[in-house]
Design a protein around this motif. Structure first.
Motif, short mmCIF file in Angstrom:
data_model
loop_
_atom_site.label_atom_id
_atom_site.label_comp_id
_atom_site.label_asym_id
_atom_site.label_seq_id
_atom_site.Cartn_x
_atom_site.Cartn_y
_atom_site.Cartn_z
N LYS A 177 0.81 -1.22 0.00
CA LYS A 177 0.00 0.00 0.00
C LYS A 177 0.85 1.28 0.00
O LYS A 177 0.38 2.33 -0.44
CB LYS A 177 -0.95 0.00 1.19
CG LYS A 177 -0.28 0.05 2.55
CD LYS A 177 -1.32 0.05 3.66
CE LYS A 177 -0.65 0.11 5.04
NZ LYS A 177 -1.68 0.07 6.12
N ASN A 178 2.06 1.20 0.49
CA ASN A 178 2.93 2.38 0.51
C ASN A 178 3.89 2.43 -0.67
O ASN A 178 4.79 3.28 -0.72
CB ASN A 178 3.74 2.40 1.82
CG ASN A 178 2.84 2.57 3.03
OD1 ASN A 178 1.87 3.33 3.00
ND2 ASN A 178 3.15 1.87 4.11
N ASN A 179 3.72 1.52 -1.61
CA ASN A 179 4.56 1.49 -2.80
C ASN A 179 3.82 2.17 -3.95
O ASN A 179 2.87 1.61 -4.51
CB ASN A 179 4.90 0.04 -3.16
CG ASN A 179 5.72 -0.05 -4.44
OD1 ASN A 179 6.20 0.96 -4.97
ND2 ASN A 179 5.88 -1.27 -4.95
N PRO A 180 4.23 3.38 -4.33
CA PRO A 180 3.50 4.10 -5.39
C PRO A 180 3.57 3.41 -6.75
O PRO A 180 2.76 3.69 -7.63
CB PRO A 180 4.19 5.47 -5.42
CG PRO A 180 5.54 5.23 -4.84
CD PRO A 180 5.37 4.14 -3.82
N ALA A 181 4.55 2.50 -6.91
CA ALA A 181 4.70 1.81 -8.19
C ALA A 181 4.03 0.45 -8.19
O ALA A 181 4.16 -0.31 -9.15
CB ALA A 181 6.19 1.65 -8.52
N SER A 182 3.27 0.13 -7.15
CA SER A 182 2.64 -1.19 -7.05
C SER A 182 1.59 -1.39 -8.14
O SER A 182 0.86 -0.46 -8.51
CB SER A 182 1.98 -1.35 -5.68
OG SER A 182 1.26 -2.58 -5.63
N TYR A 183 1.52 -2.62 -8.64
CA TYR A 183 0.50 -2.98 -9.62
C TYR A 183 -0.72 -3.60 -8.94
O TYR A 183 -1.71 -3.91 -9.60
CB TYR A 183 1.07 -3.97 -10.63
CG TYR A 183 2.26 -3.45 -11.40
CD1 TYR A 183 2.14 -2.30 -12.19
CD2 TYR A 183 3.50 -4.08 -11.34
CE1 TYR A 183 3.22 -1.81 -12.90
CE2 TYR A 183 4.59 -3.59 -12.04
CZ TYR A 183 4.45 -2.46 -12.81
OH TYR A 183 5.52 -1.97 -13.52
#
Length: 493
Positions: free
Chosen positions: A278-284
């Protein structure tokens, strides 16, 4: 200014624009494999029968070879025909041919937020995650086999209720197959009377029919224009959208009962992954991606197997002597007192050969979903540029005369050696091939074997008329080969 002068100027501008676009088409054409000269706007579409695209492409390949360029409107596509050519592309050069090409009938809804239509790292991560989830929840193992066996028993009960009277098998089979993928996605099955199950089955079944018609073909070519025109194609997006509120309600219920230490199904493991990233802006791993990937899995996990089984029943009614030999082998190996199991397949060479031939002959997906060139590539003496869509014609694999004698005939002997043992043939690509092979292949193979064998263990299917009158020609041949609509009687054995 006089209106007539304005009109002339507008017409001149339009004609000049079309000439410029056409000039660019011809210039680019010189950099691609050979093919028929395209016309402005329509390209080469006049050479293609929209009701049987694959056969039209195979006919064109006889003149231009196994690798040629065809213009869908103003957009060039490289077409691949024949087993050796497609094997070389999808398997030997899997990286270069590993992208997903444009497919507006799906992309119009998912917008690439899914495992089927995405590319690059997004696709790799979503595919890897989905395959791992399938393995964790028993696909290819005994646990999913037991769920399939359980679901088949509900189907058998429904067919017994027909009391040997004529019925149309689509709804029965579609709901049953839909329940198998529902067990993986949602952690539970639905009663056949459940409105959610009926909606899932009806929406996917209707959409595959629409996407396989000439309307679906035209939408894939001219989606920008077709979005504004009336016609049956508009129902495709409507059916896509019907599934969204169902998925949202199921996801919400999962969120309320989620136990991170005890995931129950695909939704649970996706939600857990979302929380971790959830804190990874690049998450898919986002909510929209979950909804759209569920959409892919429901579609891919429902109608392809449903259509295969419907076609299998129709073919075996036309060739009852083959059905009888399969039933004899079922009686010898399994009997009537226990459920068929995947383990039985290795002891049933004739039945296995029949299933392979049914899959080849029905050729359920005549065209692989379009690929996309990931880099400039040398292929069979041609340079295929990056980002060019590629269409592998799978029908040309399954009906390749170099691989099968008399491919237009239904013959289980194609997969039997002289000793009556199963003879495998790599020229069987019903799930495509290479890096983009269908992630649900193992599940679909299990379902096809267990459903078909259990049905034949319990029933003999009889047509309403003469077997000579059974027409095996598909009513539509686009995204899928859709069999003729028919009724039959299920006679208990």
């Amino acid at each position: 200014m006089d209106f007539g002068i304005v009109l002339i100027l507008l017409l001149t501008a339009c004609i000049s624009y079309l000439i410029m676009i056409y000039g660019k088409m011809l210039q680019k054409r010189g950099q691609l494999p050979p093919g028929p000269i395209p016309l402005p706007i329509v390209g080469n579409l006049l050479l293609v029968n929209p009701n049987n695209v694959a056969r039209s492409l195979m006919k064109i390949s006889k003149k231009y070879g196994p690798v040629f360029t065809l213009y869908y409107g103003s957009k060039p596509h490289v077409i691949l025909c024949g087993y050796q050519t497609i094997k070389e592309a999808l398997i030997n050069q899997a990286e270069q041919f590993g992208g997903r090409g444009p497919l507006p009938v799906i992309h119009c809804y998912t917008k690439g937020n899914d495992v089927a239509c995405s590319n690059g790292e997004k696709w790799k991560e979503l595919r890897r995650f989905t395959l791992q989830a399938m393995r964790n929840f028993g696909v290819g193992k005994r646990s999913i086999e037991e769920k399939i066996q359980e679901e088949i028993q509900f189907l058998i009960q429904e067919l017994r209720k027909t009391n040997q009277l004529p019925f149309e098998p689509t709804q029965f089979i579609c709901q049953s197959i839909s329940n198998v993928i529902s067990s993986f996605l949602f952690g539970s099955r639905f009663d056949y009377e459940d409105k959610v199950l009926q909606t899932l089955a009806n929406a996917t079944n209707e959409n595959f029919k629409l996407m396989s018609t000439s309307w679906g073909t035209l939408y894939n070519v001219y989606s920008e224009v077709m979005d504004y025109l009336p016609g049956p194609h508009r129902k495709i997006l409507t059916n896509h959208k019907v599934l969204r509120p169902i998925f949202q309600d199921i996801i919400q219920a999962h969120q309320e009962m989620l136990d991170p230490n005890n995931p129950r199904d695909y939704i649970d493991v996706f939600l857990i992954k979302m929380e971790k990233e959830k804190n990874n802006p690049a998450s898919y791993f986002l909510m929209e991606t979950l909804i759209m990937t569920m959409h892919n899995l429901v579609y891919g996990g429902t109608d392809t197997v449903t259509t295969t089984l419907k076609y299998c029943i129709l073919i075996l009614m036309k060739y009852p002597e083959i059905a009888e030999k399969v039933q004899e082998e079922i009686d010898q190996v399994i009997g009537q007192d226990r459920l068929p199991a995947i383990e039985d397949r290795k002891n049933m060479p004739y039945t296995d050969a029949v299933i392979h031939e049914l899959q080849r002959f029905t050729d359920i997906a005549p065209l692989s979903l379009p690929r996309l060139m990931m880099q400039d590539t040398q292929f069979q003496g041609f340079t295929i540029p990056k980002d060019i869509p590629v269409i592998p014609v799978l029908t040309s694999v399954h009906y390749d005369p170099k691989q099968y004698k008399k491919p237009e005939d239904f013959n289980p002997g194609n997969f039997l050696d002289q000793n009556g043992c199963l003879k495998r043939n790599d020229a069987l690509m019903i799930f495509s091939a290479g890096k983009r092979i269908c992630p649900g292949e193992n599940l679909a193979q299990m379902e096809t074997f267990l459903f078909l064998i259990t049905l034949l263990q319990n029933f003999t299917f009889q047509p309403l008329g003469s077997r000579e009158d059974i027409d095996l020609t598909p009513t539509e041949s686009g995204l899928l080969n859709i069999p003729q609509k028919y009724q039959c009687c299920a006679i208990p054995r």
